[in-house]
Motif scaffolding. Structure first.
Motif, short mmCIF file in Angstrom:
data_model
loop_
_atom_site.label_atom_id
_atom_site.label_comp_id
_atom_site.label_asym_id
_atom_site.label_seq_id
_atom_site.Cartn_x
_atom_site.Cartn_y
_atom_site.Cartn_z
N ASN A 7 0.84 -1.18 0.00
CA ASN A 7 0.00 0.00 0.00
C ASN A 7 0.89 1.24 0.00
N ALA A 8 0.50 2.22 -0.81
CA ALA A 8 1.24 3.48 -0.86
C ALA A 8 0.91 4.30 0.38
N SER A 9 1.85 5.11 0.80
CA SER A 9 1.69 5.93 2.00
C SER A 9 1.09 7.30 1.67
N CYS A 60 -7.67 1.32 -3.98
CA CYS A 60 -6.45 1.51 -3.19
C CYS A 60 -5.26 1.90 -4.06
N HIS A 61 -4.43 2.75 -3.49
CA HIS A 61 -3.17 3.11 -4.12
C HIS A 61 -2.10 2.12 -3.65
N VAL A 62 -1.49 1.45 -4.59
CA VAL A 62 -0.41 0.51 -4.28
C VAL A 62 0.80 0.84 -5.12
N GLN A 63 1.94 0.30 -4.71
CA GLN A 63 3.19 0.44 -5.46
C GLN A 63 3.82 -0.93 -5.61
N LYS A 64 4.44 -1.16 -6.75
CA LYS A 64 5.18 -2.40 -6.96
C LYS A 64 6.42 -2.37 -6.06
N VAL A 65 6.66 -3.44 -5.34
CA VAL A 65 7.79 -3.50 -4.42
C VAL A 65 9.12 -3.42 -5.18
N MET A 72 2.50 4.89 -8.63
CA MET A 72 1.35 4.33 -7.92
C MET A 72 0.33 3.77 -8.91
N TYR A 73 -0.41 2.78 -8.42
CA TYR A 73 -1.45 2.13 -9.19
C TYR A 73 -2.71 2.05 -8.33
N VAL A 96 -4.11 -0.46 -12.37
CA VAL A 96 -4.36 0.68 -13.26
C VAL A 96 -3.46 1.82 -12.80
N PRO A 97 -2.66 2.41 -13.68
CA PRO A 97 -1.81 3.51 -13.26
C PRO A 97 -2.62 4.65 -12.63
N ALA A 98 -2.16 5.14 -11.51
CA ALA A 98 -2.82 6.28 -10.85
C ALA A 98 -2.49 7.54 -11.63
N PRO A 99 -3.41 8.49 -11.64
CA PRO A 99 -3.14 9.73 -12.38
C PRO A 99 -2.04 10.56 -11.73
#
Length: 99
Positions: A7-9, A60-65, A72-73, A96-99
């Motif tokens: 999860n992105a912070s 949810c905003h996530v990031q690839k480790v 963010m996605y 899905v890429p976050a804007p």
């Protein structure tokens, strides 16, 4: 293919771009996948056993480790997985890429 994410912070104040009013709506619009309100779906987090209706998912905003660009996605996750602080696997095709 599964990919390890976290999860992105500090994303609670981020708002989806117009014309989307929710992050789930943004995810549906960009992914082309429409979640039916009356169907239960398994949470995409690979080790989660929760099955939820659309209303119970968070966008949810996530990031690839393994990606150090911090891109963010958006992905739908159950509320419990939206609070996770560990790493978990998801299907990369759902990101899905976050804007």
């Amino acid at each position: 293919m599964s990919i390890l994410v976290k999860n992105a912070s500090n994303t609670a104040d981020l708002q989806p771009p117009y014309p989307y009013s929710t992050w789930i709506g943004y995810w549906e619009g960009k992914s082309g996948i429409k979640l039916d309100a009356n169907t239960k779906y398994n949470c995409p987090a690979g080790d989660c056993k929760n099955a939820c209706y659309k209303k119970d998912f968070d966008g949810c905003h996530v990031q690839k480790v393994s990606d150090y660009t911090h891109k963010m996605y958006i992905i739908p996750l159950c509320s419990s997985c939206n609070q996770r602080t560990d790493y978990f696997f998801v299907d990369e095709n759902l990101l899905v890429p976050a804007p």
